[in-house]
Design a protein around this motif. Structure first.
Motif, PDB file in Angstrom:
ATOM      1  N   PRO A 176      12.830   2.112   4.752  1.00 51.76           N
ATOM      2  CA  PRO A 176      12.554   1.615   3.403  1.00 51.76           C
ATOM      3  C   PRO A 176      13.615   2.062   2.402  1.00 51.76           C
ATOM      4  O   PRO A 176      14.235   3.103   2.578  1.00 51.76           O
ATOM      5  N   GLU A 180       8.016   3.246  -2.425  1.00 53.99           N
ATOM      6  CA  GLU A 180       6.827   2.405  -2.324  1.00 53.99           C
ATOM      7  C   GLU A 180       6.839   1.570  -1.054  1.00 53.99           C
ATOM      8  O   GLU A 180       5.814   1.097  -0.600  1.00 53.99           O
ATOM      9  N   GLN A 181       8.027   1.361  -0.492  1.00 53.57           N
ATOM     10  CA  GLN A 181       8.095   0.504   0.683  1.00 53.57           C
ATOM     11  C   GLN A 181       7.754   1.279   1.943  1.00 53.57           C
ATOM     12  O   GLN A 181       7.880   2.492   2.002  1.00 53.57           O
ATOM     13  N   ARG A 182       7.388   0.528   2.936  1.00 55.62           N
ATOM     14  CA  ARG A 182       7.098   1.146   4.226  1.00 55.62           C
ATOM     15  C   ARG A 182       8.168   0.703   5.216  1.00 55.62           C
ATOM     16  O   ARG A 182       8.764  -0.352   5.051  1.00 55.62           O
TER      17      ARG A 182
ATOM     18  N   GLN B 108      14.921  -6.669  -5.576  1.00 54.45           N
ATOM     19  CA  GLN B 108      13.744  -6.168  -4.881  1.00 54.45           C
ATOM     20  C   GLN B 108      14.084  -5.066  -3.905  1.00 54.45           C
ATOM     21  O   GLN B 108      13.235  -4.623  -3.140  1.00 54.45           O
ATOM     22  N   GLU B 110      15.645  -4.858  -1.123  1.00 54.17           N
ATOM     23  CA  GLU B 110      15.337  -5.128   0.272  1.00 54.17           C
ATOM     24  C   GLU B 110      16.243  -4.312   1.167  1.00 54.17           C
ATOM     25  O   GLU B 110      17.337  -3.956   0.783  1.00 54.17           O
TER      26      GLU B 110
END
Lengths: 213, 155
Positions: A176, A180-182, B108, B110
């Protein structure tokens, strides 16, 4: 075909040039110095010499002569560009490159050819002498040492790279970017193209499963 | 590689660099690829404008081939000007889409993107900028987190 080293690989000339181009592109787009490929280089040089010798014997003014000459120049360009790219990286990261080579476990392939290794050592010695004569010896005695390993920036393995998949890979972990990301896993289909962090796929570049573009 | 045989009057396939060279020496006529035709290119352009995603291109080198052939062999290509315009329109649409998706990628944050139908030319046009921008963002982000084992040197 090739009597270079202990390589069992026998490549057709077309395959050899393809390997050279692959190594060249990978080296161009990788943030760190990649494994040295002595077999490819030796075979390409042999091939070029062979072609040059053929050309000398051929009739002058033949269309074939000019076409072969063009092909030789093209291959030579790729080879030079590849070697030059490596030298740039060696100069840029010299203390880390030497350190990596020194602490390399037995059986792991070298990232430096013998000539490159000699060049890197010389470059390091020259830099140290230069720094000493220009600045360090004029400093107060307790400040006269500088650790090149600490002061020269390391290659940024977290840079993003573009790649094309040559051999299908499953379950590649994508880390990530934010808290907040996994993390998640992806499969790499043959022939697909991706944009991703170099660190994750570095071993795939070394094994030839992916190609940097 | 192996080439030829070269017989007068008979078409033969050669690498692009050789074709351009021979054409410049006025030793041959170049035959455009099948997809370099007004109707086909109109179809492609319209589909590209309709879809949000990238449509597969007839050749991974469509841009380079178009430029080279139109520059050096436009006399061998019927309706060269129309073709030039059509390819340019398709290229512009694709680059605009690429810019949008690169923007959202960065925004975002990514970690990965799949870009199957993009050609190398398009990737390299925006690629360097994109990767450098992402690198900078990453450096800024990791320096925000105190106590992390961050390098004290920046480059």
């Amino acid at each position: 075909d090739s009597d270079a080293g202990s390589e069992e690989l026998v490549l057709t000339p077309a395959e050899l040039i393809r390997s050279l181009e692959q190594a060249w592109l990978n080296e161009k787009f990788a943030p760190e110095l990649l494994e040295s490929k002595p077999e490819i280089i030796e075979c390409v040089v042999e091939q070029l010499d062979h072609m040059e010798a053929n050309l000398k014997r051929a009739k002058k003014g033949d269309l074939k002569v000019s076409v072969h000459r063009m092909e030789i120049e093209r291959i030579r360009y790729v080879l030079s560009s590849y070697l030059r790219c490596r030298l740039v990286k060696i100069e840029k990261f010299f203390p880390h490159v030497l350190e990596k080579e020194k602490s390399r476990p037995e059986g792991e392939p070298s990232i430096l050819s013998p000539e490159e290794f000699a060049f890197a050592k010389e470059y390091m010695a020259n830099t140290e002498t230069y720094l000493k004569n220009v600045a360090l010896k004029h400093m107060p005695p307790n400040l006269q040492k500088v650790s090149l390993l600490k002061s020269v920036p390391k290659p940024n393995l977290d840079s993003f790279v573009f790649l094309r998949v040559l051999e299908r890979q499953e379950n590649i972990l994508v880390e990530p970017e934010t808290d907040e990301q996994r993390e998640y896993t992806i499969d790499l289909e043959e022939g697909s193209q991706h944009l991703i962090r170099y660190k994750t796929i570095a071993p795939l570049v070394a094994s030839g499963a992916v190609q940097l573009i | 590689g192996d080439l030829g045989p070269f017989n007068p009057g008979l078409p033969v396939e050669v690498p692009v660099w050789l074709a351009i060279n021979l054409k410049q020496r006025q030793k041959c006529r170049l035959i455009p690829p099948e997809w370099m035709d007004v109707e086909k290119l109109e179809e492609i352009r319209d589909q590209e404008r309709k879809e949000d995603t990238f449509t597969p291109m007839p050749s991974p080198y469509y841009m380079e081939l178009t430029k080279l052939l139109l520059n050096y062999a436009s006399d061998n290509i019927p309706k060269a000007d129309e073709i030039r315009t059509l390819v340019k329109d398709t290229w512009d649409t694709r680059i605009a889409k690429l810019r949008l998706s690169a923007d959202s990628f960065v925004r975002q944050q990514e970690a990965h993107a799949k870009l199957d139908n993009l050609t190398l030319m398009e990737i390299n046009t925006t690629g360097t900028f994109l990767t450098q921008a992402l690198d900078h963002m990453y450096k800024l982000r990791t320096n925000l987190q105190p106590g992390e084992s961050s390098q004290s040197q920046d480059f």
